[in-house]
Design an enzyme around this catalytic site. Structure first.
Site, PDB file in Angstrom:
ATOM      1  N   CYS A   1      32.544  46.409  49.499  1.00 44.79           N
ATOM      2  CA  CYS A   1      33.220  45.344  50.229  1.00 44.79           C
ATOM      3  C   CYS A   1      34.225  45.913  51.234  1.00 44.79           C
ATOM      4  O   CYS A   1      34.303  45.451  52.378  1.00 44.79           O
ATOM      5  CB  CYS A   1      33.927  44.408  49.250  1.00 44.79           C
TER       6      CYS A   1
ATOM      7  N   CYS B   1      35.179  39.026  42.231  1.00 43.83           N
ATOM      8  CA  CYS B   1      35.444  37.715  42.821  1.00 43.83           C
ATOM      9  C   CYS B   1      34.241  36.785  42.779  1.00 43.83           C
ATOM     10  O   CYS B   1      34.407  35.565  42.692  1.00 43.83           O
ATOM     11  CB  CYS B   1      35.940  37.882  44.253  1.00 43.83           C
TER      12      CYS B   1
END
Length: 378
Positions: A102, A209
């Site tokens: 990410c 997440c």
């Protein structure tokens, strides 16, 4: 005036990062990234930085600071660079590091590109606990001349997040800002409370997440169509001692959920999705001083110079976040074709335990991050 885009997750860290830069006179633009199709009705997502609640928190902080705020859709980039590799890793018997991907491909890849193109920003700032500086090739701090950007560990060792940032390149570091690198978490909270920010007392989320409830197997079922296929659970001598519940449901070093009692505790030591077998072993059998690596990259673009045979170099390594760095020699996997495909080997001075394929192994020289790679199968 420096125009800086701040990736605002809706948490206290990125909120304070935006506040500090705003106070320092930066022309700050706040952006919340929409990374996937989170269904906000799921209660498990309420504490996630990907939830709509988080977007609202980020928007409120931006309003308090008086800075412009936008929502940027990066679902396609996140799916290709983070989510699909995450799913593929588990299905392939590995343990992924999605936060590394990410940071490398989304926050300091796609987001940085759009920040410069859409908003004419000079840099992207995040709430990471890390530092960056610029030095001359001879190692002297000096903004003049051909610069080399270094990634440095945070002052707060307990919060240091450089383990997840080792993949950043020079061109990415040149436009990266880490306002919290010199601060502790308690200091960040104090700043947020002093400014009355809406996120000042918001609890931290320790979960991935995009994984509701912290169970990655839910993501495998919902997003990859995974259906558990039971198979043999083998002791390290090849004896079948039970049945596993699908290879993707296990990680190297796992002890819980094996469903066997063999006297001395057993841990997952090998995952073979092709043969559909899980092998378990005693704790000592998961220790090693040789860690094979692949996809190795270096922050400075290449390995540090060294007089060690075969092009190797000395470093300290971490094979998991918050682990104490230990001395090691990093060398190319083969002498005939050095570092082909980014393949290296870390030979540690003391044994490391449960080196899981797919996880990151990061190289340090003191406070400086040299680079790292993914642990490969033996």
């Amino acid at each position: 005036m420096t125009r800086t885009l701040v990736a605002m997750s809706g948490g206290v860290d990125s909120s304070v990062a935006a506040a500090l830069l705003n106070e320092q006179g930066h022309d700050v633009v706040g952006v919340w990234m929409r990374l996937h199709d989170v269904a906000d009705s799921y209660s498990e997502f309420k504490k996630s930085c990907c939830s709509l609640d988080a977007a609202d928190d980020a928007r409120r902080v931006a309003a308090q600071l008086g800075i412009p705020f936008y929502v940027m859709n990066l679902e396609r980039e996140f799916d290709a660079g983070v989510l699909q590799p995450f799913l593929d890793a588990y299905l392939g018997g590995e343990t992924p590091s999605p936060c590394v991907d990410c940071n490398t491909y989304v926050k300091f890849g796609a987001l940085l590109g759009r920040a410069r193109h859409l908003y004419e920003c000079d840099a992207v700032a995040t709430g990471h606990y890390a530092r960056r500086d610029t030095v001359q090739p001879n190692g002297q701090a000096d903004p003049a001349g051909p610069p080399r950007h270094r990634l440095l560990r945070a002052r707060d060792a307990d919060k240091d997040q450089t383990y997840f940032l080792y993949g950043l390149r020079q061109d990415q570091l040149a436009h990266a800002v880490f306002p919290l690198g010199e601060m502790t978490k308690s200091e960040v909270r104090d700043v947020a409370r002093g400014l009355g920010l809406a996120t000042a007392d918001k609890p931290e989320s320790q979960e991935i997440c995009f994984v509701p409830g912290g169970d990655y197997r839910t993501a495998l079922r919902d997003r990859a169509g995974w259906s558990p296929k039971p198979g043999p659970l083998l002791d390290d001598d090849g004896t079948r001692v039970g049945e596993h519940a699908g290879t993707a449901a296990y990680t190297i070093g796992q002890r819980q959920g094996l469903g066997v009692a063999l006297g001395e505790p057993r841990y997952v030591s090998r995952i073979d999705p092709i043969a559909n077998t899980i092998t378990i072993a005693r704790r000592r059998d998961l220790e090693t001083t040789t860690v094979p690596l692949e996809r190795v990259t270096f922050v400075a673009g290449g390995p540090p110079g060294s007089s060690l045979p075969g092009g190797g170099f000395d470093a300290e390594v971490r094979i998991r976040h918050r682990a104490t760095p230990i001395p090691a020699v990093i060398r190319p996997a083969t002498e005939s074709e050095p570092a082909r495909g980014g393949r290296w080997v870390a030979e540690t001075d003391q044994p490391v335990w449960a080196a899981a394929p797919g996880q990151a192994c990061v190289f340090y020289e003191g406070e400086v991050v040299l680079g790292g790679g993914r642990i490969a199968h033996s």
